[in-house]
Design an enzyme around this catalytic site. Structure first.
Site, PDB file in Angstrom:
ATOM      1  N   LEU A  92      60.141  77.842 -35.459  1.00 52.36           N
ATOM      2  CA  LEU A  92      59.372  78.856 -34.746  1.00 52.36           C
ATOM      3  C   LEU A  92      60.245  79.735 -33.854  1.00 52.36           C
ATOM      4  CD1 LEU A  92      55.986  77.238 -33.650  1.00 52.36           C
ATOM      5  CD2 LEU A  92      56.372  79.015 -35.360  1.00 52.36           C
TER       6      LEU A  92
ATOM      7  N   ALA B 209      51.225  76.633 -36.117  1.00 52.29           N
ATOM      8  CA  ALA B 209      52.334  75.748 -35.761  1.00 52.29           C
ATOM      9  C   ALA B 209      52.534  75.653 -34.255  1.00 52.29           C
ATOM     10  CB  ALA B 209      53.619  76.239 -36.423  1.00 52.29           C
TER      11      ALA B 209
ATOM     12  N   THR C  39      51.912  72.291 -43.174  1.00 53.73           N
ATOM     13  CA  THR C  39      51.865  70.871 -43.569  1.00 53.73           C
ATOM     14  C   THR C  39      50.980  70.037 -42.656  1.00 53.73           C
ATOM     15  OG1 THR C  39      53.848  70.385 -42.266  1.00 53.73           O
ATOM     16  CG2 THR C  39      54.168  70.958 -44.588  1.00 53.73           C
ATOM     17  N   GLY C  40      50.404  70.626 -41.623  1.00 55.12           N
ATOM     18  CA  GLY C  40      49.525  69.890 -40.729  1.00 55.12           C
ATOM     19  C   GLY C  40      48.121  69.752 -41.288  1.00 55.12           C
TER      20      GLY C  40
ATOM     21  N   HIS D 184      38.915  69.077 -33.587  1.00 51.21           N
ATOM     22  CA  HIS D 184      38.388  68.969 -34.945  1.00 51.21           C
ATOM     23  C   HIS D 184      39.250  67.968 -35.708  1.00 51.21           C
ATOM     24  CE1 HIS D 184      41.003  72.468 -34.494  1.00 51.21           C
ATOM     25  NE2 HIS D 184      41.399  72.310 -35.760  1.00 51.21           N
TER      26      HIS D 184
ATOM     27  N   GLY E 287      52.874  76.138 -39.806  1.00 44.10           N
ATOM     28  CA  GLY E 287      52.265  74.819 -39.660  1.00 44.10           C
ATOM     29  C   GLY E 287      51.447  74.426 -40.870  1.00 44.10           C
TER      30      GLY E 287
ATOM     31  N   SER F 229      51.469  70.140 -30.869  1.00 47.09           N
ATOM     32  CA  SER F 229      50.016  70.154 -30.691  1.00 47.09           C
ATOM     33  C   SER F 229      49.432  68.882 -30.103  1.00 47.09           C
ATOM     34  CB  SER F 229      49.339  70.440 -32.040  1.00 47.09           C
ATOM     35  OG  SER F 229      49.682  69.442 -32.983  1.00 47.09           O
TER      36      SER F 229
ATOM     37  N   ASP G 230      45.201  71.198 -40.337  1.00 45.56           N
ATOM     38  CA  ASP G 230      44.530  72.472 -40.580  1.00 45.56           C
ATOM     39  C   ASP G 230      45.235  73.282 -41.657  1.00 45.56           C
ATOM     40  OD1 ASP G 230      42.972  71.608 -38.516  1.00 45.56           O
ATOM     41  OD2 ASP G 230      43.386  73.292 -37.182  1.00 45.56           O
TER      42      ASP G 230
ATOM     43  N   TYR H 295      37.853  73.818 -30.456  1.00 42.48           N
ATOM     44  CA  TYR H 295      37.668  72.518 -29.822  1.00 42.48           C
ATOM     45  C   TYR H 295      38.123  71.447 -30.816  1.00 42.48           C
ATOM     46  CZ  TYR H 295      35.481  74.635 -25.801  1.00 42.48           C
ATOM     47  OH  TYR H 295      35.284  75.357 -24.652  1.00 42.48           O
TER      48      TYR H 295
END
Length: 327
Positions: free
Chosen positions: A64, A86, A10-11, A184, A8, A89, A13, A182
């Site tokens: 995945l 990943a 490229t997201g 963010h 993940g 989400s 986070d 939580y």
């Protein structure tokens, strides 16, 4: 020089975590899904740096559920640390695509654990879990011992993945942690998430748009923090002598209406003049009282969130204003 693998990447986070690890001297490998769209806008600044991309930052195509490819990549890159971000989400979308959510968020995590279990060189793992695992807890301020009572397909999938990580740590001696995060946010938040919908609308309306912002419930509350601070907490978990689970949260709850106020005040507008409620955005089942107690992360990791709600909303609105002005 340590090596990390990020699923993940490229997201939101993943992009902040990549920057953090590269600053700390890591070589970073990232898994991306193959698609016809090759744009990776959150990583653009890293791609443009010739001393980084394909020198210390490498991307690999893998789904995945493609265990063979992921195993091959892990053997090749010999990662010291794995950051598992990943999965599907979006909580609201999980009601529309529950099978996909469980396939990637739940089973994708189990398949990764099985791969790590069999590797000769086992990297340290942190799985990014979610406050959604708690659903509707009996008490506000949840800690690592709070029972999981998820009420959304996403929360159920995350609860499965979180408990599997704990099981593999205890049963197979994997260094495996859960970062129970939580909400963010940041200027890199996806446009389908409510905070980013709000800040984009505030910036657009301040720039001349007359389109109304359509939202669901305004009474829903969340514990909102700033994403770059949360990826720092993820990294700190893997620097400890023993693996454990940690909550990352601000410990403060705010409603969507409060976030609206903060965002529209940034551009000197009254949100009530520009927002309409739409039943299509109401969730079939809503979480409640989700506020995290990050005492353990503070005392053991030395991690403390700094960015408050008003500052967070202003950061996001100003970034969206800058995007509009650059078009």
């Amino acid at each position: 020089m340590p090596t990390a693998l990020i699923t993940g990447i490229t997201g939101q986070d993943g992009s902040y975590l990549s920057e953090l690890l590269l600053e700390k001297g890591y070589t970073v490998h990232g898994l991306v899904r193959r698609s016809s769209n090759t744009a990776r806008v959150r990583l653009d600044s890293l791609f443009a740096d010739k001393s980084t991309y394909e020198e210390r930052l490498f991307l690999h195509y893998a789904e995945l559920d493609d265990a063979t490819t992921i195993r091959r990549i892990l053997i090749r890159c010999q990662a010291d640390e794995v950051y598992h971000l990943a999965g599907q989400s979006h909580v609201g979308a999980s009601f529309d695509i529950p099978e996909t959510t469980c396939q990637f968020t739940a089973m994708g995590t189990l398949k990764l654990l099985e791969i790590l279990r069999d590797l000769e060189k086992r990297p340290r793992l942190v799985h990014i879990s979610s406050s959604e695992v708690f659903g509707r807890p009996d008490h506000s301020l949840q800690n690592e011992r709070t029972p999981m009572r998820p009420v959304t397909p996403y929360g159920i999938a995350k609860a499965f993945a979180t408990q599997m990580v704990s099981l593999y740590r205890e049963s197979f001696d994997l260094f495996a942690c859960n970062a129970i995060c939580y909400n963010h946010e940041s200027p890199r938040r996806g446009e389908s998430f409510v905070t980013r919908k709000i800040t984009r609308a505030a910036a657009a309306i301040a720039s001349g748009s007359t389109e109304k912002l359509k939202l669901g419930s305004l009474d829903s509350t969340r514990d909102w923090g700033y994403a770059p601070e949360y990826v720092e907490g993820m990294w700190r978990m893997l620097q400890q002598p023993t693996a454990d689970d940690y909550i990352l949260a601000t410990g403060t709850s705010h409603s969507i209406e409060e976030f609206l106020n903060a965002a529209f005040e940034c551009v000197d507008l009254n949100w009530r003049d520009h927002v309409v409620q739409d039943a299509r955005y109401m969730r079939p089942s809503e979480v409640s009282q989700l506020v995290g107690d990050a005492h353990k992360a503070r005392s053991i990791l030395g991690w403390t969130p700094q960015t408050q709600l008003n500052e967070l909303a202003h950061l996001m609105v100003n970034a969206d204003l800058l995007r509009i002005s650059s078009l």
